[in-house]
Design a protein around this motif. Structure first.
Motif, PDB file in Angstrom:
ATOM      1  N   ASN A  92      53.117  23.222 -76.945  1.00 42.23           N
ATOM      2  CA  ASN A  92      52.182  23.925 -76.064  1.00 42.23           C
ATOM      3  C   ASN A  92      52.251  23.387 -74.636  1.00 42.23           C
ATOM      4  N   SER A  93      52.353  22.063 -74.496  1.00 36.64           N
ATOM      5  CA  SER A  93      52.428  21.465 -73.167  1.00 36.64           C
ATOM      6  C   SER A  93      53.734  21.829 -72.472  1.00 36.64           C
ATOM      7  N   LYS A 144      55.352  24.590 -72.775  1.00 43.28           N
ATOM      8  CA  LYS A 144      55.295  25.979 -72.335  1.00 43.28           C
ATOM      9  C   LYS A 144      54.301  26.202 -71.197  1.00 43.28           C
ATOM     10  N   THR A 145      53.235  25.405 -71.153  1.00 45.42           N
ATOM     11  CA  THR A 145      52.184  25.650 -70.162  1.00 45.42           C
ATOM     12  C   THR A 145      52.183  24.647 -69.011  1.00 45.42           C
ATOM     13  N   ASP A 146      52.287  23.351 -69.332  1.00 42.82           N
ATOM     14  CA  ASP A 146      52.162  22.308 -68.310  1.00 42.82           C
ATOM     15  C   ASP A 146      53.499  21.951 -67.663  1.00 42.82           C
ATOM     16  N   ARG A 165      54.996  30.461 -62.949  1.00 34.84           N
ATOM     17  CA  ARG A 165      54.759  31.700 -63.693  1.00 34.84           C
ATOM     18  C   ARG A 165      56.060  32.458 -63.965  1.00 34.84           C
TER      19      ARG A 165
END
Length: 270
Positions: free
Chosen positions: A36-37, A39-41, A138
Motif C-alpha cells: 500500500n505504501s 502505491k500511495t506514498d 498522480r
C-alpha cells in the motif's frame, strides 16, 4: 547534460526510498502495508526527494545567476526532467512502478510475457510524463505481482520498444533472453549483452537503451530469490550484499524489422 544527470538523481532517490520502505515494513506480516505504501506514498516521497536533489544540484552549479523562487525552480526541474521505472522484490511479491515512457515486462516460467504497466492512453510523439510534470505523483502507474514461482523482469527505456516492429517481436526478445540466461547463466549473458546491443545498433536506428534485468528464482522454501543485471551508463561490476549481481555497461542500441536471429547466430553467451 542536465537531463541525464536528472536520471541519475532519480535512480538514487528511488533506491533510497525503496530501501527505506523495505526497512520500515520488514517482515512478511507487514507486506500488505508495504504494498500500500509503495502505491500511495512512494511516488510522492520519491518526487519530493528528487526535486530537492535537483534544486540543490542546480544551485551548486549556478554561477552568474541565482536559482530562487518557484518559477526558477520550475524551469530547473524541466531541464532535469526524466522518466523512471522502479522494481522491488520482497518475499514472493514483485512491486513495480513507472512514470513516463519505457516498458516493464515480466516473463513467467511458462514463457508468458506480461506488460503490467502498459498505459492505455499512449503519449503523442515525443511527449511523455516525467518527474518534472505537475503533480507527478498522480502520473505513476504501479502494480504488485506474485513472483513466488520466479520469472524474468525487464525494465527498459523506450528505445527497446522502438527496436522491434510489434509487440510479438518484443515478447520474442524477452523469451529468448530468458532462455539464454537459463542456458548460460545471468552473468555470462550480461557479459555478452554489449556485443548484442552493438550488433542491434549497427542494423537499426541507434537509439539509446537502458535495460535492467532481474532474474527471480524460487527460493528453497517458497520465497523468491533474485539476481540482477543492468545495462546502463558506466562500465563497472559490483556485487550486492545479499548475493544479487549488477553488470553495468554502456551501449547505443536500436533495431527495427522482423526481429529474426535475436541474440543468436555468431555470438553466444559463454
Amino acid at each position: 547534460d542536465q537531463s541525464q544527470y536528472g536520471s541519475t538523481l532519480a535512480v538514487r532517490a528511488a533506491v533510497e526510498e525503496m530501501v527505506g520502505l523495505q526497512t520500515h515494513f520488514g517482515g512478511e506480516e507487514l507486506l500488505s502495508q508495504l504494498v500500500n505504501s509503495f502505491k500511495t506514498d512512494f511516488p510522492r516521497r520519491l518526487g519530493r526527494r528528487w526535486r530537492e536533489a535537483v534544486i540543490a544540484d542546480g544551485k551548486s552549479r549556478s554561477t552568474s545567476e541565482t536559482i530562487e523562487g518557484n518559477q526558477d525552480d520550475s524551469d530547473l526541474l524541466i531541464r532535469y526532467g526524466t522518466t523512471l521505472l522502479a522494481a522491488l522484490v520482497v518475499e514472493s511479491t514483485l512491486l513495480v512502478g513507472q512514470i513516463g515512457d519505457g516498458e516493464m515486462m515480466l516473463v513467467r516460467p511458462d514463457g508468458t510475457v506480461e506488460f503490467p504497466l502498459t498505459c492505455e492512453n499512449e503519449d503523442v510523439g515525443a511527449v511523455t510524463d516525467s518527474l518534472c510534470s505537475a503533480e507527478s505523483h498522480r502520473r505513476w502507474r504501479t502494480a504488485a505481482l506474485d513472483s513466488s514461482k520466479g520469472g524474468l523482469v525487464l525494465l527498459s527505456t523506450d528505445g527497446l520498444v522502438n527496436a522491434f516492429s510489434d509487440e510479438n517481436q518484443l515478447k520474442a526478445f524477452a523469451r529468448i533472453l530468458k532462455e539464454r540466461i537459463q542456458e548460460f547463466g545471468l552473468l555470462q549473458v550480461a557479459s555478452s549483452l554489449p556485443g548484442w546491443l552493438d550488433h542491434f545498433s549497427g542494423r537499426g536506428s541507434g537509439d539509446d537503451i537502458t535495460l535492467a534485468v532481474i532474474m527471480i528464482q524460487p527460493g528453497p522454501n517458497g520465497p523468491a530469490e533474485n539476481q540482477t543485471a543492468a545495462d546502463t551508463t558506466d562500465h563497472e561490476t559490483s556485487e550486492q550484499s545479499q548475493g544479487g549481481r549488477h553488470v553495468i555497461g554502456n551501449r547505443t542500441t536500436g533495431i527495427r524489422g522482423d526481429g529474426k536471429n535475436i541474440l543468436g547466430g555468431e555470438e553466444k553467451a559463454g
